[in-house]
Every structure is written in structure tokens, then in C-alpha cells.
Design a protein around this motif. Structure first.
Motif, mmCIF file in Angstrom:
data_model
loop_
_atom_site.group_PDB
_atom_site.id
_atom_site.type_symbol
_atom_site.label_atom_id
_atom_site.label_comp_id
_atom_site.label_asym_id
_atom_site.label_seq_id
_atom_site.Cartn_x
_atom_site.Cartn_y
_atom_site.Cartn_z
ATOM 1 N N ILE A 1 0.825 -1.221 0.000
ATOM 2 C CA ILE A 1 0.000 0.000 0.000
ATOM 3 C C ILE A 1 0.857 1.268 0.000
ATOM 4 N N ARG A 2 2.154 1.111 0.315
ATOM 5 C CA ARG A 2 3.040 2.277 0.320
ATOM 6 C C ARG A 2 3.229 2.848 -1.076
ATOM 7 N N HIS A 3 2.892 2.066 -2.089
ATOM 8 C CA HIS A 3 2.977 2.556 -3.471
ATOM 9 C C HIS A 3 1.705 3.341 -3.755
ATOM 10 N N ARG A 4 1.819 4.675 -3.589
ATOM 11 C CA ARG A 4 0.636 5.530 -3.495
ATOM 12 C C ARG A 4 0.010 5.874 -4.821
ATOM 13 N N THR A 5 0.681 5.514 -5.904
ATOM 14 C CA THR A 5 0.196 5.974 -7.203
ATOM 15 C C THR A 5 -0.786 4.998 -7.839
ATOM 16 N N ALA A 6 -1.403 4.147 -7.022
ATOM 17 C CA ALA A 6 -2.398 3.199 -7.539
ATOM 18 C C ALA A 6 -3.766 3.539 -6.950
ATOM 19 N N LYS B 1 19.846 -5.686 7.737
ATOM 20 C CA LYS B 1 19.106 -5.737 9.008
ATOM 21 C C LYS B 1 17.614 -5.962 8.816
ATOM 22 N N GLN B 2 17.126 -5.783 7.554
ATOM 23 C CA GLN B 2 15.690 -5.965 7.306
ATOM 24 C C GLN B 2 15.347 -7.376 6.830
ATOM 25 N N ALA B 3 16.358 -8.204 6.576
ATOM 26 C CA ALA B 3 16.060 -9.415 5.800
ATOM 27 C C ALA B 3 16.438 -10.715 6.510
ATOM 28 N N HIS C 1 3.741 2.963 -16.022
ATOM 29 C CA HIS C 1 4.947 3.634 -15.524
ATOM 30 C C HIS C 1 5.124 3.351 -14.028
ATOM 31 N N ASN C 2 4.045 3.543 -13.264
ATOM 32 C CA ASN C 2 4.139 3.330 -11.817
ATOM 33 C C ASN C 2 4.230 1.855 -11.463
ATOM 34 N N LEU C 3 3.659 0.999 -12.324
ATOM 35 C CA LEU C 3 3.786 -0.444 -12.086
ATOM 36 C C LEU C 3 5.248 -0.873 -12.252
ATOM 37 N N PHE C 4 5.918 -0.319 -13.250
ATOM 38 C CA PHE C 4 7.339 -0.648 -13.422
ATOM 39 C C PHE C 4 8.143 -0.214 -12.193
ATOM 40 N N ARG C 5 7.766 0.939 -11.627
ATOM 41 C CA ARG C 5 8.471 1.413 -10.424
ATOM 42 C C ARG C 5 8.242 0.425 -9.267
ATOM 43 N N PHE C 6 6.987 -0.009 -9.127
ATOM 44 C CA PHE C 6 6.654 -1.010 -8.096
ATOM 45 C C PHE C 6 7.488 -2.277 -8.313
ATOM 46 N N LYS D 1 10.313 -2.660 -9.987
ATOM 47 C CA LYS D 1 11.744 -2.412 -9.769
ATOM 48 C C LYS D 1 12.077 -2.591 -8.275
ATOM 49 N N LEU D 2 11.201 -2.015 -7.422
ATOM 50 C CA LEU D 2 11.470 -2.082 -5.979
ATOM 51 C C LEU D 2 11.130 -3.439 -5.371
ATOM 52 N N ARG D 3 10.045 -4.059 -5.856
ATOM 53 C CA ARG D 3 9.554 -5.254 -5.161
ATOM 54 C C ARG D 3 9.996 -6.573 -5.791
ATOM 55 N N MET D 4 10.587 -6.537 -6.993
ATOM 56 C CA MET D 4 11.210 -7.763 -7.531
ATOM 57 C C MET D 4 12.652 -7.858 -7.050
ATOM 58 N N HIS E 1 16.001 -8.166 -4.840
ATOM 59 C CA HIS E 1 16.269 -9.122 -3.760
ATOM 60 C C HIS E 1 16.260 -8.469 -2.378
ATOM 61 N N HIS E 2 16.271 -7.131 -2.323
ATOM 62 C CA HIS E 2 16.169 -6.469 -1.015
ATOM 63 C C HIS E 2 14.738 -6.481 -0.483
ATOM 64 N N ALA E 3 13.759 -6.653 -1.381
ATOM 65 C CA ALA E 3 12.360 -6.667 -0.939
ATOM 66 C C ALA E 3 12.079 -7.977 -0.209
ATOM 67 N N GLN E 4 11.054 -7.960 0.639
ATOM 68 C CA GLN E 4 10.713 -9.191 1.379
ATOM 69 C C GLN E 4 10.278 -10.273 0.389
HETATM 70 C C1 LIG Z 1 13.275 -2.853 0.241
HETATM 71 C C2 LIG Z 1 12.363 -1.798 0.827
HETATM 72 C C3 LIG Z 1 12.403 -1.516 2.188
HETATM 73 C C4 LIG Z 1 11.554 -0.557 2.728
HETATM 74 N N1 LIG Z 1 11.598 -0.314 4.066
HETATM 75 C C5 LIG Z 1 10.752 0.595 4.626
HETATM 76 C C6 LIG Z 1 10.742 0.853 6.024
HETATM 77 O O1 LIG Z 1 11.515 0.271 6.781
HETATM 78 N N2 LIG Z 1 9.859 1.741 6.523
HETATM 79 C C7 LIG Z 1 8.984 2.418 5.723
HETATM 80 O O2 LIG Z 1 8.211 3.223 6.217
HETATM 81 N N3 LIG Z 1 8.975 2.209 4.372
HETATM 82 C C8 LIG Z 1 9.814 1.318 3.824
HETATM 83 N N4 LIG Z 1 9.783 1.097 2.470
HETATM 84 C C9 LIG Z 1 8.822 1.818 1.636
HETATM 85 C C10 LIG Z 1 9.503 2.939 0.814
HETATM 86 O O3 LIG Z 1 10.049 3.929 1.675
HETATM 87 C C11 LIG Z 1 8.478 3.598 -0.127
HETATM 88 O O4 LIG Z 1 7.443 4.189 0.632
HETATM 89 C C12 LIG Z 1 7.861 2.598 -1.072
HETATM 90 O O5 LIG Z 1 8.858 1.823 -1.697
HETATM 91 C C13 LIG Z 1 7.047 3.319 -2.137
HETATM 92 O O6 LIG Z 1 7.929 4.041 -2.945
HETATM 93 P P1 LIG Z 1 7.487 5.393 -3.632
HETATM 94 O O7 LIG Z 1 7.066 6.411 -2.604
HETATM 95 O O8 LIG Z 1 8.570 5.788 -4.570
HETATM 96 O O9 LIG Z 1 6.229 4.888 -4.482
HETATM 97 P P2 LIG Z 1 4.878 5.617 -4.861
HETATM 98 O O10 LIG Z 1 4.088 5.943 -3.664
HETATM 99 O O11 LIG Z 1 4.255 4.757 -5.902
HETATM 100 O O12 LIG Z 1 5.329 6.941 -5.518
HETATM 101 C C14 LIG Z 1 6.037 6.985 -6.740
HETATM 102 C C15 LIG Z 1 6.670 8.338 -6.862
HETATM 103 O O13 LIG Z 1 5.608 9.318 -6.957
HETATM 104 C C16 LIG Z 1 5.945 10.475 -6.217
HETATM 105 N N5 LIG Z 1 4.936 10.666 -5.162
HETATM 106 C C17 LIG Z 1 3.899 9.859 -4.860
HETATM 107 N N6 LIG Z 1 3.144 10.373 -3.885
HETATM 108 C C18 LIG Z 1 3.733 11.533 -3.556
HETATM 109 C C19 LIG Z 1 3.427 12.541 -2.588
HETATM 110 N N7 LIG Z 1 2.375 12.475 -1.801
HETATM 111 N N8 LIG Z 1 4.246 13.599 -2.518
HETATM 112 C C20 LIG Z 1 5.302 13.721 -3.322
HETATM 113 N N9 LIG Z 1 5.654 12.803 -4.259
HETATM 114 C C21 LIG Z 1 4.869 11.724 -4.365
HETATM 115 C C22 LIG Z 1 7.344 10.248 -5.658
HETATM 116 O O14 LIG Z 1 8.273 10.763 -6.576
HETATM 117 C C23 LIG Z 1 7.472 8.762 -5.633
HETATM 118 O O15 LIG Z 1 8.814 8.301 -5.711
HETATM 119 C C24 LIG Z 1 10.641 0.153 1.894
HETATM 120 C C25 LIG Z 1 10.624 -0.135 0.526
HETATM 121 C C26 LIG Z 1 11.454 -1.083 -0.017
HETATM 122 C C27 LIG Z 1 11.390 -1.384 -1.501
#
Ligand SMILES: Cc1cc2nc3c(=O)[nH]c(=O)nc-3n(C[C@H](O)[C@H](O)[C@H](O)COP(=O)(O)OP(=O)(O)OC[C@H]3O[C@@H](n4cnc5c(N)ncnc54)[C@H](O)[C@@H]3O)c2cc1C
Length: 286
Positions: free
Chosen positions: A93-98, A130-132, A193-198, A200-203, A205-208
Motif C-alpha cells: 500500500i506504500r505505493h501511493r500511485t495506484a 538488518k531488514q532481511a 509507468h508506476n507499475l514498473f516502479r513497483f 523495480k522495488l519489489r522484484m 532481492h532487497h524486498a521481502q
Molecule cells: C526494500 C524496501 C524496504 C523498505 N523499508 C521501509 C521501512 O523500513 N519503513 C517504511 O516506512 N517504508 C519502507 N519502504 C517503503 C519505501 O520507503 C516507499 O514508501 C515505497 O517503496 C514506495 O515508494 P514510492 O514512494 O517511490 O512509491 P509511490 O508511492 O508509488 O510513488 C512513486 C513516486 O511518486 C511520487 N509521489 C507519490 N506520492 C507523492 C506525494 N504524496 N508527494 C510527493 N511525491 C509523491 C514520488 O516521486 C514517488 O517516488 C521500503 C521499501 C522497499 C522497496
């Protein structure tokens, strides 16, 4: 000739099909809009020329990806139905662009299914990351005990949940003690575009591991729907590396005399423009 895929076949084989992830989860492509041709069409709108030959379209997509001209990739949208453990959902859910719509434990009863790791995933804490988890498995007997203990507490917790409901407790309160291994579901819509970003991060090996399983499944679907864009993503984003200024300075000390002859470059598989870009990068190392 254009780069439209055999959409009918793809739709029949992919849309609505559940691709199993972990023990009770899945990824299901509900619908999608656009393909490689839609990206080319959007990129060429400024020239009003539409699609050209397959090789020209491929070159264009690869150029866009390489140079981070990202907006044409936003023209493609994909909608998935995902079933996943809550702890994976929290990372996802941290990937906010969906756009997301999740199953509600306030309206409906929570699922009685919980994630149990396979024995191969019962590993010790990594000392490097330390996360893995590490590569080291924790002996079979201990691992089996851990899995049994997890299973027992999941069952106990679900039985308590059922008791609370039978005693008339509101679903929104009864669910609060359920573990994050409990499965939830959502519809998830995102542009390419945003799916590729997801991915990149979640495929990576650092991702869970558990979220990697889902990301890899989505990637396999994309390879069929958008083969050219996926290949470009794989070449220029997923499997590429960037160097910091300090790292480049270090490399410069080693590569001062680096030379490539023209035949070597021609046989490398790089396109003409990629060869020019590569030569420019090599110059930066000198
Ligand atoms: C291996 C790994 C470990 C992680 N560990 C932690 C952790 O320990 N704790 C933790 O809290 N999180 C952790 N995260 C989550 C990480 O910090 C990001 O929140 C997550 O990967 C989503 O990335 P994003 O914000 O680029 O993606 P999206 O939310 O999809 O955003 C994509 C891009 O859109 C832009 N964007 C989107 N929304 C906004 C906004 N509101 N304002 C400005 N720009 C915006 C930014 O440029 C952003 O890079 C981890 C992620 C990974 C992959």
C-alpha cells in the motif's frame, strides 16, 4: 505491420485467471487498457504519424524507457484482483500511485486463511541486511516447530474471533486481534509507468520474499501483454546500475585506457544510438 499483440489470445489466457501466490494468495488480471502499440501511439501524437514498422516501434519504446520519457507508459492501465496476507498488503500500500479498493473486515467476516511460510523460508536473521532473512535455514525440527506454533496461534486467534462474533461483538472490533498473516483482498489499478516502479522495488532481492512472489507473478503477466516495454524495462531499469560521483571517480582510475573497437561494438547487440550513448558514457570514465 504494427506491434499489436494477438489480443484475443492474451485475453483468453490471462484475463480472469488466478495465478497462485504463496499458500492461499493469487494475482488475477481483471482488465487492462493499452499495449505496446498504445505507448507508441501516445509518443507519436506530437508528429501525428501513428505506428510504423515493428523495429521502429521497438526502437522508440526502448528510447523512451532509456531516457525516462515516462508519460507514454502512463497511457497503459492495468487492474488486478490480489489476495495477499495483511503484512504484504502493508508494504504494497506504500505505493501511493495506484487506486485501491480493499475487502472490508467491518462489513464482512475476515477470511479464515492465514499465511504459513514454507520450511525453506524459515531462516535466520541476516547479519548483512538488518531488514532481511539470511540464506541459512534453521534446522528442520526447529523449523517445523516454528511453523506448528504459528499455525496453532493462527487457529486460536481465529477461534477467538468467531467466539467474539457469536457473542454479538461488532465485526470491526472482533477483528482487531487477528494476526497480520491473515489474508485480505483488493482490487488494484495502476498505470504502467508506476507499475514498473513497483516492480523495480519489489522484484529486487532487497524486498521481502513474500512480496517478491507477487511482483514476479505480475511481471510474468506483463511479459505477455507488453513484451517490448517489459524487455525495455528489464534492460534499462531492472537490470541496470547507476554509479555515484565518488564511485565513478574510483572507476576512472581503472578505466583510463578503456577502448572498444568498432566490430566489437557492432556485434554487441546495441542499437546505433545506444552505441553512441555508450561511447559517451565511456568517455565519462576517462
Ligand atoms: C526494500 C524496501 C524496504 C523498505 N523499508 C521501509 C521501512 O523500513 N519503513 C517504511 O516506512 N517504508 C519502507 N519502504 C517503503 C519505501 O520507503 C516507499 O514508501 C515505497 O517503496 C514506495 O515508494 P514510492 O514512494 O517511490 O512509491 P509511490 O508511492 O508509488 O510513488 C512513486 C513516486 O511518486 C511520487 N509521489 C507519490 N506520492 C507523492 C506525494 N504524496 N508527494 C510527493 N511525491 C509523491 C514520488 O516521486 C514517488 O517516488 C521500503 C521499501 C522497499 C522497496
Amino acid at each position: 505491420m504494427d506491434i499489436n499483440n494477438n489480443k484475443e489470445l492474451i485475453n483468453k489466457e490471462l484475463i480472469g485467471k488466478e495465478f497462485k501466490c504463496l499458500d492461499h494468495g493469487f494475482v488475477r488480471l481483471v482488465d487492462y487498457m493499452g499495449d505496446d502499440a498504445a505507448i507508441v501511439q501516445a509518443a507519436r501524437v506530437s508528429y501525428g504519424k501513428g505506428t510504423k514498422s515493428v523495429s521502429e516501434d521497438t526502437t522508440l519504446i526502448r528510447y523512451l524507457m532509456r531516457n525516462q520519457h515516462t508519460s507514454p507508459f502512463e497511457m497503459v492501465e492495468l487492474k488486478f484482483h490480489i489476495r495477499l496476507p495483511i503484512f504484504v498488503a502493508r508494504q504494497w500500500i506504500r505505493h501511493r500511485t495506484a487506486n485501491v479498493n480493499e475487502y472490508s473486515g467491518r462489513y464482512s467476516e475476515m477470511s479464515d486463511e492465514f499465511y504459513l511460510p514454507e520450511i525453506s523460508q524459515i531462516r535466520s536473521q541476516s547479519l548483512v541486511n538488518k531488514q532481511a532473512r539470511s540464506e541459512m535455514e534453521i534446522g528442520t525440527e526447529t523449523s517445523q516447530n516454528i511453523i506448528s506454533s504459528m499455525e496453532n496461534s493462527q487457529k486460536e486467534s481465529y477461534n477467538e474471533y468467531q467466539d467474539y462474533l457469536e457473542n454479538g461483538l461488532a465485526r470491526e472490533v472482533a477483528r482487531i486481534n487477528l494476526p497480520v498473516s491473515n489474508y485480505t483482498e483488493w482490487y488494484w489499478k495502476i498505470d504502467l509507468h508506476n507499475l514498473f516502479r513497483f516492480l523495480k522495488l519489489r522484484m529486487d532481492h532487497h524486498a521481502q520474499y513474500e512480496i517478491q512472489v507477487y511482483a514476479n507473478t505480475i511481471a510474468d503477466i506483463l511479459k505477455d501483454i507488453l513484451p517490448i516495454s517489459y524487455q525495455a524495462f528489464s534492460d534499462y531499469i531492472q537490470n541496470s546500475v547507476t554509479f555515484s560521483h565518488s564511485e565513478l571517480s574510483l572507476l576512472k582510475t581503472k578505466f583510463a585506457n578503456l577502448e572498444f573497437d568498432e566490430v566489437e561494438l557492432k556485434n554487441s547487440g546495441l542499437s546505433k544510438s545506444e552505441i553512441v550513448e555508450f561511447k559517451n558514457k565511456i568517455e565519462l570514465l576517462k
